[in-house]
Design a protein around this motif. Structure first.
Motif, PDB file in Angstrom:
ATOM      1  N   MET A 254       0.828  -1.204   0.000  1.00 21.70           N
ATOM      2  CA  MET A 254       0.000   0.000   0.000  1.00 21.70           C
ATOM      3  C   MET A 254       0.871   1.268   0.000  1.00 21.70           C
ATOM      4  SD  MET A 254      -3.192  -0.905  -0.187  1.00 21.70           S
ATOM      5  CE  MET A 254      -2.617  -2.210  -1.270  1.00 21.70           C
ATOM      6  N   GLN A 255       1.984   1.223   0.747  1.00 20.35           N
ATOM      7  CA  GLN A 255       2.895   2.373   0.730  1.00 20.35           C
ATOM      8  C   GLN A 255       3.562   2.504  -0.635  1.00 20.35           C
ATOM      9  OE1 GLN A 255       3.366   4.660   3.412  1.00 20.35           O
ATOM     10  NE2 GLN A 255       4.225   5.762   1.645  1.00 20.35           N
ATOM     11  N   SER A 256       3.835   1.384  -1.277  1.00 16.86           N
ATOM     12  CA  SER A 256       4.439   1.422  -2.612  1.00 16.86           C
ATOM     13  C   SER A 256       3.497   2.057  -3.623  1.00 16.86           C
ATOM     14  CB  SER A 256       4.808  -0.002  -3.061  1.00 16.86           C
ATOM     15  OG  SER A 256       5.808  -0.555  -2.229  1.00 16.86           O
ATOM     16  N   VAL A 257       2.200   1.816  -3.478  1.00 20.03           N
ATOM     17  CA  VAL A 257       1.220   2.465  -4.357  1.00 20.03           C
ATOM     18  C   VAL A 257       1.265   3.974  -4.150  1.00 20.03           C
ATOM     19  CG1 VAL A 257      -1.243   2.745  -4.838  1.00 20.03           C
ATOM     20  CG2 VAL A 257      -0.289   0.452  -4.507  1.00 20.03           C
ATOM     21  N   ILE A 258       1.307   4.400  -2.908  1.00 17.56           N
ATOM     22  CA  ILE A 258       1.366   5.841  -2.609  1.00 17.56           C
ATOM     23  C   ILE A 258       2.625   6.462  -3.212  1.00 17.56           C
ATOM     24  CG2 ILE A 258       1.608   7.546  -0.746  1.00 17.56           C
ATOM     25  CD1 ILE A 258      -0.047   5.638   1.019  1.00 17.56           C
ATOM     26  N   ASP A 259       3.738   5.747  -3.133  1.00 18.34           N
ATOM     27  CA  ASP A 259       5.023   6.290  -3.578  1.00 18.34           C
ATOM     28  C   ASP A 259       5.264   6.142  -5.076  1.00 18.34           C
ATOM     29  OD1 ASP A 259       5.524   6.866  -0.921  1.00 18.34           O
ATOM     30  OD2 ASP A 259       6.724   5.059  -0.581  1.00 18.34           O
ATOM     31  N   SER A 260       4.405   5.423  -5.767  1.00 16.94           N
ATOM     32  CA  SER A 260       4.622   5.160  -7.192  1.00 16.94           C
ATOM     33  C   SER A 260       4.523   6.441  -8.011  1.00 16.94           C
ATOM     34  CB  SER A 260       3.601   4.139  -7.701  1.00 16.94           C
ATOM     35  OG  SER A 260       2.282   4.646  -7.609  1.00 16.94           O
ATOM     36  N   GLU A 261       5.115   6.386  -9.213  1.00 21.14           N
ATOM     37  CA  GLU A 261       5.159   7.573 -10.081  1.00 21.14           C
ATOM     38  C   GLU A 261       4.646   7.207 -11.468  1.00 21.14           C
ATOM     39  OE1 GLU A 261       9.240   8.634 -10.062  1.00 21.14           O
ATOM     40  OE2 GLU A 261       9.300   9.157  -7.935  1.00 21.14           O
ATOM     41  N   GLY A 262       3.535   7.790 -11.868  1.00 13.54           N
ATOM     42  CA  GLY A 262       3.020   7.568 -13.211  1.00 13.54           C
ATOM     43  C   GLY A 262       2.186   6.306 -13.332  1.00 13.54           C
ATOM     44  N   LYS A 263       1.984   5.904 -14.553  1.00 12.10           N
ATOM     45  CA  LYS A 263       1.140   4.752 -14.874  1.00 12.10           C
ATOM     46  C   LYS A 263       1.726   3.486 -14.254  1.00 12.10           C
ATOM     47  CE  LYS A 263      -0.409   4.972 -19.043  1.00 12.10           C
ATOM     48  NZ  LYS A 263      -0.643   4.759 -20.506  1.00 12.10           N
ATOM     49  N   LEU A 264       0.893   2.725 -13.565  1.00 16.05           N
ATOM     50  CA  LEU A 264       1.371   1.690 -12.660  1.00 16.05           C
ATOM     51  C   LEU A 264       1.042   0.279 -13.151  1.00 16.05           C
ATOM     52  CD1 LEU A 264       2.556   1.000  -9.826  1.00 16.05           C
ATOM     53  CD2 LEU A 264       0.261   1.372  -8.893  1.00 16.05           C
ATOM     54  N   GLY A 265       2.044  -0.620 -13.108  1.00 11.32           N
ATOM     55  CA  GLY A 265       1.834  -2.035 -13.384  1.00 11.32           C
ATOM     56  C   GLY A 265       2.070  -2.846 -12.121  1.00 11.32           C
ATOM     57  N   ILE A 266       1.102  -3.684 -11.754  1.00  7.84           N
ATOM     58  CA  ILE A 266       1.199  -4.501 -10.537  1.00  7.84           C
ATOM     59  C   ILE A 266       1.159  -5.965 -10.937  1.00  7.84           C
ATOM     60  CG2 ILE A 266       0.126  -5.078  -8.321  1.00  7.84           C
ATOM     61  CD1 ILE A 266      -1.020  -2.273  -8.223  1.00  7.84           C
ATOM     62  N   SER A 267       2.112  -6.755 -10.420  1.00  9.26           N
ATOM     63  CA  SER A 267       2.146  -8.166 -10.813  1.00  9.26           C
ATOM     64  C   SER A 267       2.748  -9.027  -9.721  1.00  9.26           C
ATOM     65  CB  SER A 267       2.952  -8.344 -12.103  1.00  9.26           C
ATOM     66  OG  SER A 267       4.322  -8.053 -11.878  1.00  9.26           O
ATOM     67  N   CYS A 268       2.389 -10.325  -9.782  1.00  9.26           N
ATOM     68  CA  CYS A 268       3.071 -11.370  -9.024  1.00  9.26           C
ATOM     69  C   CYS A 268       3.451 -12.430 -10.055  1.00  9.26           C
ATOM     70  CB  CYS A 268       2.185 -11.921  -7.907  1.00  9.26           C
ATOM     71  SG  CYS A 268       0.593 -12.563  -8.461  1.00  9.26           S
ATOM     72  N   SER A 269       3.598 -13.671  -9.684  1.00 10.58           N
ATOM     73  CA  SER A 269       4.043 -14.676 -10.652  1.00 10.58           C
ATOM     74  C   SER A 269       3.065 -14.823 -11.811  1.00 10.58           C
ATOM     75  CB  SER A 269       4.235 -16.022  -9.949  1.00 10.58           C
ATOM     76  OG  SER A 269       5.250 -15.936  -8.985  1.00 10.58           O
ATOM     77  N   LEU A 270       1.790 -15.033 -11.494  1.00 10.27           N
ATOM     78  CA  LEU A 270       0.775 -15.243 -12.525  1.00 10.27           C
ATOM     79  C   LEU A 270      -0.282 -14.146 -12.559  1.00 10.27           C
ATOM     80  CD1 LEU A 270       0.277 -19.082 -12.154  1.00 10.27           C
ATOM     81  CD2 LEU A 270       1.189 -17.913 -14.155  1.00 10.27           C
ATOM     82  N   GLY A 271      -0.262 -13.244 -11.594  1.00  5.03           N
ATOM     83  CA  GLY A 271      -1.221 -12.147 -11.588  1.00  5.03           C
ATOM     84  C   GLY A 271      -2.598 -12.541 -11.107  1.00  5.03           C
ATOM     85  N   LYS A 272      -2.695 -13.592 -10.269  1.00  6.72           N
ATOM     86  CA  LYS A 272      -4.026 -14.002  -9.823  1.00  6.72           C
ATOM     87  C   LYS A 272      -4.203 -13.973  -8.303  1.00  6.72           C
ATOM     88  CE  LYS A 272      -3.024 -19.010 -10.014  1.00  6.72           C
ATOM     89  NZ  LYS A 272      -3.190 -19.352  -8.592  1.00  6.72           N
ATOM     90  N   ASP A 273      -3.255 -14.480  -7.517  1.00  8.94           N
ATOM     91  CA  ASP A 273      -3.454 -14.588  -6.067  1.00  8.94           C
ATOM     92  C   ASP A 273      -3.017 -13.326  -5.325  1.00  8.94           C
ATOM     93  OD1 ASP A 273      -4.564 -17.200  -6.146  1.00  8.94           O
ATOM     94  OD2 ASP A 273      -2.563 -18.026  -6.425  1.00  8.94           O
ATOM     95  N   ARG A 274      -1.706 -13.069  -5.251  1.00  8.04           N
ATOM     96  CA  ARG A 274      -1.245 -11.852  -4.595  1.00  8.04           C
ATOM     97  C   ARG A 274      -1.779 -10.617  -5.313  1.00  8.04           C
ATOM     98  NH1 ARG A 274       4.872 -14.026  -4.581  1.00  8.04           N
ATOM     99  NH2 ARG A 274       3.936 -15.087  -6.378  1.00  8.04           N
ATOM    100  N   THR A 275      -1.623 -10.588  -6.624  1.00  7.72           N
ATOM    101  CA  THR A 275      -2.139  -9.456  -7.398  1.00  7.72           C
ATOM    102  C   THR A 275      -3.645  -9.333  -7.217  1.00  7.72           C
ATOM    103  OG1 THR A 275      -0.374  -9.693  -9.033  1.00  7.72           O
ATOM    104  CG2 THR A 275      -2.333  -8.469  -9.714  1.00  7.72           C
ATOM    105  N   GLY A 276      -4.348 -10.462  -7.219  1.00  7.67           N
ATOM    106  CA  GLY A 276      -5.798 -10.441  -7.051  1.00  7.67           C
ATOM    107  C   GLY A 276      -6.217  -9.814  -5.744  1.00  7.67           C
ATOM    108  N   PHE A 277      -5.504 -10.136  -4.664  1.00  6.43           N
ATOM    109  CA  PHE A 277      -5.834  -9.554  -3.362  1.00  6.43           C
ATOM    110  C   PHE A 277      -5.623  -8.045  -3.368  1.00  6.43           C
ATOM    111  CE2 PHE A 277      -4.302  -7.904   0.689  1.00  6.43           C
ATOM    112  CZ  PHE A 277      -5.364  -8.209   1.534  1.00  6.43           C
TER     113      PHE A 277
END
Length: 376
Positions: free
Chosen positions: A247-270
């Protein structure tokens, strides 16, 4: 609030007892030999012993920890278990472990190395496994099995609630995962959509030193310091500090954001579900977006019985836990397989807000910073 009809077995810490007097019941003893990287208990069960006892993937099993009995499922590569559900798992190299799906087993059931556990089974395949054949069988790593590069990469824009248009994208990782070619497809899509900052949850920052050449675009973002990288646990609810980190990383991010884990379903899904809820999305829309990943990867038909079953045991259970945080002290007090939810009455924002503030200690100021970052 979450409206739910819930089945809880008599006796603390017990899902339900199997009929110990039934014909055909087989029991055998295993020994714990340590912990794996998921904090599951490694046991000395091998394929030969499992075969000798007729143990089949997908069977209901009973686990007896010195008199405390729990039920679960015999799984392969962690496929098929419900969120917080107990399992005996066989991984791809034949090693077996006992754990809880996406939770820290050691928080709930304590076992020293050398502890004896009795496994009993009656040859009954779990109804949950019967209802989720594609999910239980696993996903393909072959791009030819997918209809598009975006489907293979599990890549899409996050655009529900009040999240800004063309701002957050979710996907599998642009860094290699097993033998899959997905990372190269992800990298191309990140470049195509002009992603400017990455939150990568399946690798640590030392991976920057050997970034693959066919992921040049994401690699350039990493080299420019436009990425945060930390290999986070899929057992999100057991790692509260990691939730704060993301959540802090989202606040600190700059510009258009890509979020991922290994497959983009479990951690990314949460984490995407949490952001969508904070941005005012309805639970029905959050659930629909979460399930796109499973339709992509496992070829599940939207709103089929399998689709609804998977949503029930994963995303519905996730929001129930956030709305009823007391169950996280001992998830075995709940029969997660047989939960029934009224999804139309789930207030996504209230569940997430209550969980982050009351359970994790987030300040209102931090929540407002997150909301402002993703919506304005």
């Amino acid at each position: 609030m979450v409206a739910v009809a819930i089945l809880i077995a008599a006796g603390a810490g017990v899902f339900f007892y199997m009929n110990s007097g039934s014909d055909g019941k087989d029991s055998f003893e295993v020994t714990t030999t340590g912990l794996n990287h998921f904090n599951n208990y490694i046991i000395d069960l091998d394929d030969k012993t499992a075969a000798e006892h007729g143990l089949k993937i997908g069977e209901e099993i009973e686990l007896d920890f010195g008199g405390k009995k729990y039920t679960g499922i015999y799984t392969s590569n962690y496929n098929g278990a419900p969120l917080f559900g107990l399992f005996v798992n066989r991984d791809s190299n034949g090693t077996h472990s006992i754990g809880m799906f996406n939770y820290d087993m050691t928080r709930v059931i304590k076992c020293e190395t050398g502890s004896k556990i009795t496994i009993s089974h009656e040859g009954v395949i779990s109804e949950l496994i019967k209802k989720t054949p594609k999910y239980s069988a696993g996903y393909s790593n072959d791009p030819k099995d997918y209809s598009s590069a975006a489907e293979y990469a599990n890549f899409r824009e996050v655009n529900i609630g009040n999240i800004k248009d063309d701002y957050i994208y979710r996907s599998a990782s642009p860094y290699p995962y097993y033998i899959s070619e997905r990372y190269g497809y992800v990298d191309s899509l990140l470049e195509e959509h002009g992603i400017e900052y990455l939150i990568l949850m399946n690798i640590n920052d030392d991976a920057a030193d050997d970034w693959p050449k066919d992921s040049d675009y994401s690699g350039s973002l990493v080299q420019q310091g436009k990425a945060v990288m930390k290999n986070l646990s899929p057992a999100v609810f057991a790692h509260e500090d990691e939730i704060l980190y993301v959540m802090q990383s989202v606040i600190d991010s700059e510009g258009k954001l890509g979020i991922s884990c290994s497959l983009g379903k479990d951690r990314t899904g949460f984490y995407i579900a949490v952001l969508e809820a904070l941005a005012g999305a309805s639970y029905v829309d959050i659930r629909e977006d979460y399930m796109v990943s499973f339709c992509n990867l496992y070829k599940i038909e939207p709103h089929s019985e399998e689709y609804e079953t998977i949503a029930n045991i994963l995303i519905d259970a996730m929001f129930y836990a956030m709305g009823h945080t007391g169950v996280l002290d001992d998830p075995t007090s709940v029969d997660w397989i047989h939960m029934e939810y009224d999804i139309d009455s789930i207030d996504a924002y209230s569940c997430v807000h209550g969980y982050l503030v009351n359970k994790l200690g987030f300040s209102e100021e931090m929540l407002q910073s997150i909301i402002e970052r993703i919506t304005t």
